[in-house]
Design a protein around this motif. Structure first.
Motif, PDB file in Angstrom:
ATOM      1  N   TYR A 178       1.175   5.673  -0.709  1.00 31.72           N
ATOM      2  CA  TYR A 178       0.220   6.845  -0.384  1.00 31.72           C
ATOM      3  C   TYR A 178       0.741   8.161  -1.348  1.00 31.72           C
ATOM      4  CZ  TYR A 178      -1.284  11.245   2.001  1.00 31.72           C
ATOM      5  OH  TYR A 178      -1.742  12.469   2.430  1.00 31.72           O
ATOM      6  N   LEU A 222      -7.366  -0.901   2.313  1.00 31.66           N
ATOM      7  CA  LEU A 222      -7.065   0.440   1.734  1.00 31.66           C
ATOM      8  C   LEU A 222      -7.885   1.299   2.694  1.00 31.66           C
ATOM      9  CD1 LEU A 222      -7.651   0.021  -1.988  1.00 31.66           C
ATOM     10  CD2 LEU A 222      -5.532   0.426  -0.761  1.00 31.66           C
ATOM     11  N   ILE A 243       0.757  -1.182  -0.081  1.00 31.87           N
ATOM     12  CA  ILE A 243       0.244  -0.057   0.032  1.00 31.87           C
ATOM     13  C   ILE A 243       0.833   1.306   0.017  1.00 31.87           C
ATOM     14  CG2 ILE A 243      -1.726   1.337   1.427  1.00 31.87           C
ATOM     15  CD1 ILE A 243      -3.136  -1.381   2.230  1.00 31.87           C
ATOM     16  N   ASP A 295      -5.910   1.801   5.925  1.00 32.91           N
ATOM     17  CA  ASP A 295      -4.681   2.586   5.891  1.00 32.91           C
ATOM     18  C   ASP A 295      -5.218   4.092   5.969  1.00 32.91           C
ATOM     19  OD1 ASP A 295      -1.839   2.570   5.228  1.00 32.91           O
ATOM     20  OD2 ASP A 295      -2.797   3.976   3.503  1.00 32.91           O
ATOM     21  N   ILE A 346     -13.554   4.652  -3.411  1.00 30.41           N
ATOM     22  CA  ILE A 346     -12.690   3.287  -3.377  1.00 30.41           C
ATOM     23  C   ILE A 346     -13.099   2.447  -4.517  1.00 30.41           C
ATOM     24  CG2 ILE A 346     -12.569   1.090  -1.897  1.00 30.41           C
ATOM     25  CD1 ILE A 346     -14.229   2.578   0.339  1.00 30.41           C
ATOM     26  N   TYR A 355      -4.847   9.718  -1.385  1.00 27.86           N
ATOM     27  CA  TYR A 355      -5.128   8.499  -1.885  1.00 27.86           C
ATOM     28  C   TYR A 355      -3.932   7.410  -1.294  1.00 27.86           C
ATOM     29  CZ  TYR A 355      -6.845  10.712  -5.982  1.00 27.86           C
ATOM     30  OH  TYR A 355      -7.624  11.645  -6.831  1.00 27.86           O
ATOM     31  N   SER A 356      -4.425   6.171  -0.583  1.00 29.71           N
ATOM     32  CA  SER A 356      -3.898   4.816  -0.367  1.00 29.71           C
ATOM     33  C   SER A 356      -4.257   3.885  -1.567  1.00 29.71           C
ATOM     34  CB  SER A 356      -4.667   4.437   0.854  1.00 29.71           C
ATOM     35  OG  SER A 356      -4.418   5.056   2.078  1.00 29.71           O
ATOM     36  N   TYR A 357      -3.395   3.412  -2.079  1.00 29.74           N
ATOM     37  CA  TYR A 357      -3.297   2.581  -3.345  1.00 29.74           C
ATOM     38  C   TYR A 357      -2.554   1.411  -3.237  1.00 29.74           C
ATOM     39  CZ  TYR A 357       0.705   5.132  -5.086  1.00 29.74           C
ATOM     40  OH  TYR A 357       2.041   5.717  -5.265  1.00 29.74           O
ATOM     41  N   CYS A 366      -6.977   0.259  -7.950  1.00 28.71           N
ATOM     42  CA  CYS A 366      -7.213  -0.278  -6.577  1.00 28.71           C
ATOM     43  C   CYS A 366      -6.835   0.873  -5.518  1.00 28.71           C
ATOM     44  CB  CYS A 366      -6.544  -1.356  -6.335  1.00 28.71           C
ATOM     45  SG  CYS A 366      -7.155  -2.758  -7.416  1.00 28.71           S
ATOM     46  N   ASN A 367      -7.788   1.641  -5.143  1.00 30.30           N
ATOM     47  CA  ASN A 367      -7.386   2.886  -4.316  1.00 30.30           C
ATOM     48  C   ASN A 367      -8.525   3.402  -3.542  1.00 30.30           C
ATOM     49  OD1 ASN A 367      -8.650   5.157  -5.743  1.00 30.30           O
ATOM     50  ND2 ASN A 367      -7.587   4.426  -7.300  1.00 30.30           N
ATOM     51  N   CYS A 368      -8.217   3.990  -2.404  1.00 28.76           N
ATOM     52  CA  CYS A 368      -9.010   4.685  -1.657  1.00 28.76           C
ATOM     53  C   CYS A 368      -8.608   6.060  -1.621  1.00 28.76           C
ATOM     54  CB  CYS A 368      -9.031   4.156  -0.264  1.00 28.76           C
ATOM     55  SG  CYS A 368     -10.206   4.699   1.039  1.00 28.76           S
TER      56      CYS A 368
END
Length: 137
Positions: A9, A61, A7, A64, A46, A17-19, A27-29
């Motif tokens: 950032y 995600l 993961i 995190d 998400i 973004y966390s990815y 694939c991220n938040c």
């Protein structure tokens, strides 16, 4: 594939973004701090590729993102909306259940869209989460 990469950032255009390292766009938040009220953050989106769904990657995600928000603001309120994309095959009920399993509580239900909140510190949480528009005690 059962494993995604580390993961990571990043920040871009006012969003955080966390990815997953090799899937930054898929694939991220994504979240942001809202301008008002103070100490409120919102998880905006998400994204998880269909082949990775149901394997705990979205959970990682979001966790995190929450960890990073808490490091910045330990008394934050984190908001999220359960509103699946039309073509995702995911129901609102499934999303709500998923978010509740992460500690979020429903505060507004519009049928096809449900708003939820997570308070990182119970000392600022109002007696009921349904006190909109108030966020804190």
């Amino acid at each position: 594939m059962n494993q995604l990469s580390n993961i990571m950032y990043r920040e871009s255009n006012g969003f955080s973004y966390s990815y997953f390292e090799n899937y930054s766009d898929d694939c991220n938040c994504m979240w942001r701090k809202v301008t008002e009220p103070e100490n409120v953050y919102t998880i905006e989106r998400i994204d998880i590729l269909p082949e990775f769904r149901g394997k705990g990657f979205a959970r990682e995600l979001i966790k995190d993102a929450i960890k990073r928000i808490e490091a910045e603001c330990p008394k934050a309120c984190v908001e999220i909306t359960a509103e699946p994309d039309e073509d995702s095959g995911i129901s609102v009920e499934n999303l709500v259940g998923f978010y509740v399993s992460l500690g979020f509580e429903k505060y507004q239900n519009f049928g096809s869209r449900v708003h939820l909140r997570l308070y990182l510190d119970d000392s600022v949480k109002p007696h009921t989460v349904y006190d909109y528009p108030f966020h804190f005690k």
